[in-house]
Design a protein around this motif. Structure first.
Motif, PDB file in Angstrom:
ATOM      1  N   PHE A  73      20.125 -15.202 -21.766  1.00 54.69           N
ATOM      2  CA  PHE A  73      18.816 -14.833 -21.241  1.00 54.69           C
ATOM      3  C   PHE A  73      18.009 -14.012 -22.243  1.00 54.69           C
ATOM      4  O   PHE A  73      16.937 -13.511 -21.923  1.00 54.69           O
ATOM      5  CB  PHE A  73      18.979 -14.012 -19.952  1.00 54.69           C
ATOM      6  CG  PHE A  73      19.642 -14.757 -18.821  1.00 54.69           C
ATOM      7  CD1 PHE A  73      18.885 -15.300 -17.795  1.00 54.69           C
ATOM      8  CD2 PHE A  73      21.025 -14.910 -18.777  1.00 54.69           C
ATOM      9  CE1 PHE A  73      19.485 -15.982 -16.746  1.00 54.69           C
ATOM     10  CE2 PHE A  73      21.637 -15.592 -17.722  1.00 54.69           C
ATOM     11  CZ  PHE A  73      20.864 -16.130 -16.711  1.00 54.69           C
ATOM     12  N   VAL A  74      18.542 -13.863 -23.460  1.00 54.17           N
ATOM     13  CA  VAL A  74      17.972 -12.932 -24.429  1.00 54.17           C
ATOM     14  C   VAL A  74      16.529 -13.271 -24.806  1.00 54.17           C
ATOM     15  O   VAL A  74      15.755 -12.377 -25.150  1.00 54.17           O
ATOM     16  CB  VAL A  74      18.866 -12.868 -25.685  1.00 54.17           C
ATOM     17  CG1 VAL A  74      18.807 -14.172 -26.467  1.00 54.17           C
ATOM     18  CG2 VAL A  74      18.488 -11.691 -26.564  1.00 54.17           C
ATOM     19  N   GLU A  75      16.143 -14.531 -24.729  1.00 53.88           N
ATOM     20  CA  GLU A  75      14.795 -14.902 -25.149  1.00 53.88           C
ATOM     21  C   GLU A  75      13.705 -14.278 -24.269  1.00 53.88           C
ATOM     22  O   GLU A  75      12.542 -14.194 -24.670  1.00 53.88           O
ATOM     23  CB  GLU A  75      14.639 -16.417 -25.150  1.00 53.88           C
ATOM     24  CG  GLU A  75      14.717 -17.087 -23.798  1.00 53.88           C
ATOM     25  CD  GLU A  75      14.673 -18.606 -23.917  1.00 53.88           C
ATOM     26  OE1 GLU A  75      13.572 -19.169 -23.731  1.00 53.88           O
ATOM     27  OE2 GLU A  75      15.723 -19.213 -24.206  1.00 53.88           O
ATOM     28  N   PHE A  76      14.085 -13.807 -23.080  1.00 48.46           N
ATOM     29  CA  PHE A  76      13.102 -13.172 -22.206  1.00 48.46           C
ATOM     30  C   PHE A  76      12.951 -11.675 -22.472  1.00 48.46           C
ATOM     31  O   PHE A  76      12.051 -11.039 -21.937  1.00 48.46           O
ATOM     32  CB  PHE A  76      13.478 -13.400 -20.737  1.00 48.46           C
ATOM     33  CG  PHE A  76      13.372 -14.835 -20.312  1.00 48.46           C
ATOM     34  CD1 PHE A  76      12.152 -15.367 -19.925  1.00 48.46           C
ATOM     35  CD2 PHE A  76      14.479 -15.665 -20.334  1.00 48.46           C
ATOM     36  CE1 PHE A  76      12.048 -16.691 -19.543  1.00 48.46           C
ATOM     37  CE2 PHE A  76      14.383 -16.987 -19.956  1.00 48.46           C
ATOM     38  CZ  PHE A  76      13.158 -17.509 -19.561  1.00 48.46           C
ATOM     39  N   GLY A  77      13.836 -11.107 -23.310  1.00 49.52           N
ATOM     40  CA  GLY A  77      13.777  -9.694 -23.632  1.00 49.52           C
ATOM     41  C   GLY A  77      14.477  -8.843 -22.580  1.00 49.52           C
ATOM     42  O   GLY A  77      14.615  -9.245 -21.423  1.00 49.52           O
ATOM     43  N   LYS A  78      14.929  -7.660 -23.000  1.00 48.94           N
ATOM     44  CA  LYS A  78      15.661  -6.781 -22.086  1.00 48.94           C
ATOM     45  C   LYS A  78      14.827  -6.361 -20.883  1.00 48.94           C
ATOM     46  O   LYS A  78      15.348  -6.108 -19.795  1.00 48.94           O
ATOM     47  CB  LYS A  78      16.156  -5.543 -22.830  1.00 48.94           C
ATOM     48  CG  LYS A  78      17.357  -5.788 -23.719  1.00 48.94           C
ATOM     49  CD  LYS A  78      17.926  -4.481 -24.228  1.00 48.94           C
ATOM     50  CE  LYS A  78      19.228  -4.706 -24.992  1.00 48.94           C
ATOM     51  NZ  LYS A  78      19.822  -3.420 -25.441  1.00 48.94           N
ATOM     52  N   GLY A  79      13.528  -6.242 -21.083  1.00 42.35           N
ATOM     53  CA  GLY A  79      12.677  -5.804 -19.989  1.00 42.35           C
ATOM     54  C   GLY A  79      12.669  -6.733 -18.799  1.00 42.35           C
ATOM     55  O   GLY A  79      12.278  -6.335 -17.696  1.00 42.35           O
ATOM     56  N   ALA A  80      13.125  -7.979 -19.000  1.00 47.33           N
ATOM     57  CA  ALA A  80      13.133  -8.960 -17.913  1.00 47.33           C
ATOM     58  C   ALA A  80      14.442  -8.958 -17.135  1.00 47.33           C
ATOM     59  O   ALA A  80      14.573  -9.697 -16.149  1.00 47.33           O
ATOM     60  CB  ALA A  80      12.885 -10.354 -18.465  1.00 47.33           C
ATOM     61  N   LEU A  81      15.411  -8.126 -17.556  1.00 47.97           N
ATOM     62  CA  LEU A  81      16.750  -8.159 -16.964  1.00 47.97           C
ATOM     63  C   LEU A  81      17.089  -6.856 -16.255  1.00 47.97           C
ATOM     64  O   LEU A  81      16.734  -5.765 -16.708  1.00 47.97           O
ATOM     65  CB  LEU A  81      17.803  -8.421 -18.044  1.00 47.97           C
ATOM     66  CG  LEU A  81      17.531  -9.552 -19.043  1.00 47.97           C
ATOM     67  CD1 LEU A  81      18.698  -9.660 -20.025  1.00 47.97           C
ATOM     68  CD2 LEU A  81      17.309 -10.870 -18.320  1.00 47.97           C
ATOM     69  N   ALA A  82      17.809  -6.962 -15.138  1.00 47.92           N
ATOM     70  CA  ALA A  82      18.322  -5.792 -14.422  1.00 47.92           C
ATOM     71  C   ALA A  82      19.637  -6.178 -13.761  1.00 47.92           C
ATOM     72  O   ALA A  82      19.915  -7.360 -13.541  1.00 47.92           O
ATOM     73  CB  ALA A  82      17.330  -5.305 -13.373  1.00 47.92           C
ATOM     74  N   THR A  83      20.454  -5.186 -13.465  1.00 48.42           N
ATOM     75  CA  THR A  83      21.702  -5.427 -12.750  1.00 48.42           C
ATOM     76  C   THR A  83      21.769  -4.528 -11.522  1.00 48.42           C
ATOM     77  O   THR A  83      21.357  -3.370 -11.567  1.00 48.42           O
ATOM     78  CB  THR A  83      22.937  -5.155 -13.632  1.00 48.42           C
ATOM     79  OG1 THR A  83      22.926  -3.787 -14.051  1.00 48.42           O
ATOM     80  CG2 THR A  83      22.954  -6.060 -14.852  1.00 48.42           C
ATOM     81  N   THR A  84      22.278  -5.080 -10.445  1.00 42.41           N
ATOM     82  CA  THR A  84      22.487  -4.322  -9.211  1.00 42.41           C
ATOM     83  C   THR A  84      23.987  -4.169  -8.993  1.00 42.41           C
ATOM     84  O   THR A  84      24.732  -5.145  -9.078  1.00 42.41           O
ATOM     85  CB  THR A  84      21.856  -5.056  -8.013  1.00 42.41           C
ATOM     86  OG1 THR A  84      20.446  -5.116  -8.192  1.00 42.41           O
ATOM     87  CG2 THR A  84      22.157  -4.321  -6.714  1.00 42.41           C
ATOM     88  N   GLY A  85      24.427  -2.958  -8.739  1.00 43.52           N
ATOM     89  CA  GLY A  85      25.864  -2.712  -8.558  1.00 43.52           C
ATOM     90  C   GLY A  85      26.117  -1.436  -7.781  1.00 43.52           C
ATOM     91  O   GLY A  85      25.194  -0.824  -7.245  1.00 43.52           O
ATOM     92  N   GLY A  86      27.389  -1.036  -7.752  1.00 41.64           N
ATOM     93  CA  GLY A  86      27.759   0.193  -7.049  1.00 41.64           C
ATOM     94  C   GLY A  86      27.474   0.138  -5.564  1.00 41.64           C
ATOM     95  O   GLY A  86      27.224   1.174  -4.932  1.00 41.64           O
TER      96      GLY A  86
END
Length: 260
Positions: A73-86
């Motif tokens: 997914f790197v082509e979208f940049g870090k700003g486009a990614l999130a993780t939900t956990g805990g």
């Protein structure tokens, strides 16, 4: 929140993960640093909590990047990614819509921060719930030592998919722009991921046909567990489960574990 986690994870489940402070009866998670921690209170006590970690604001552990295949997914940049956990829920609240309520807040935060992909994981028995919300099973399941986990991704801008699965997030999504780029890219990059045609609201007959297509044979012929069952009983049994993709040699279920 840390005291609440201790009560559920240590007292109830009998686990002692890193960050456990038995003297203070608190459970600290280093992944909280730089993340948004959401929680629900009832009668002045926390009854559910989770963590949303924006990749642009904090680095992600390498093992998480591998399990979620984030390099793709790197082509979208870090700003486009999130993780939900805990995700932690009080025993008395586990059969309520409280998780969906929390994840709706996650969805809204993602849209406010231009997050296009939210990643999380669930156990096999939770897969139907997450699919109804709009999360998609796109990569092989994996074991983290406490049982099988299913990697999931939510395409926050995929309005047609959210509509097809009747996601409760649909009305939130309609308040934002929903360009087709991520949806089209995901379809090309992950052609075997969940599609609207495998939505969890399929009836028994449709799910039977879908499973036969995936197995290239009738389920009664290719699944030994169904041998000896009549057609109606077999359809009822398989429709109560979920289709998982596992890696070669992966153990879907171990002795003592439970899953639907």
């Amino acid at each position: 929140v840390q005291r609440f986690r201790y009560g559920v994870i240590v007292d109830e489940l009998g686990q002692t993960p890193p960050g456990t402070d038995s003297d203070a009866r608190m459970l600290y998670d280093p992944l909280d640093e730089g993340a948004a921690v959401l929680y629900v209170e009832s009668d002045n006590r926390v009854v559910a909590s989770l963590r949303l970690r924006h990749a642009a604001a904090s680095s992600l552990p390498s093992n998480m990047e591998d399990k979620y295949q984030l390099s793709r997914f790197v082509e979208f940049g870090k700003g486009a990614l999130a993780t939900t956990g805990g995700i932690t829920i009080d025993r008395e609240w586990r059969n309520t819509p409280i998780l969906a309520v929390l994840l709706a807040s996650v969805f809204k935060l993602c849209r406010e921060n231009q997050v296009r992909f939210d990643f999380c994981q669930c156990t096999p028995d939770q897969l139907r719930l997450y699919r109804r919300l709009g999360y998609r099973h796109y990569a092989p399941a994996f074991s983290d030592g406490s049982g099988l986990k299913v990697p999931l991704v939510l395409l926050t801008e995929d309005l047609p998919y959210l509509s097809a699965v009747k996601s409760p997030f649909l009305n939130i999504a309609k308040g934002y722009d929903n360009p087709p780029e991520t949806r089209n890219w995901f379809s090309r990059e992950f052609p075997d991921a969940d599609v609207a045609g495998s939505a969890p609201d399929m009836n028994e007959d449709d799910f039977w046909v879908y499973l036969a297509r995936r197995l290239h044979d009738t389920p009664q012929e290719s699944v030994p567990l169904l041998n000896g069952l009549d057609s109606a009983s077999a359809k009822k049994l398989v429709s109560s489960g979920a289709v998982l993709r596992c890696g070669a040699g992966e153990t879907p279920l171990k002795a003592g574990e439970s899953a639907a």
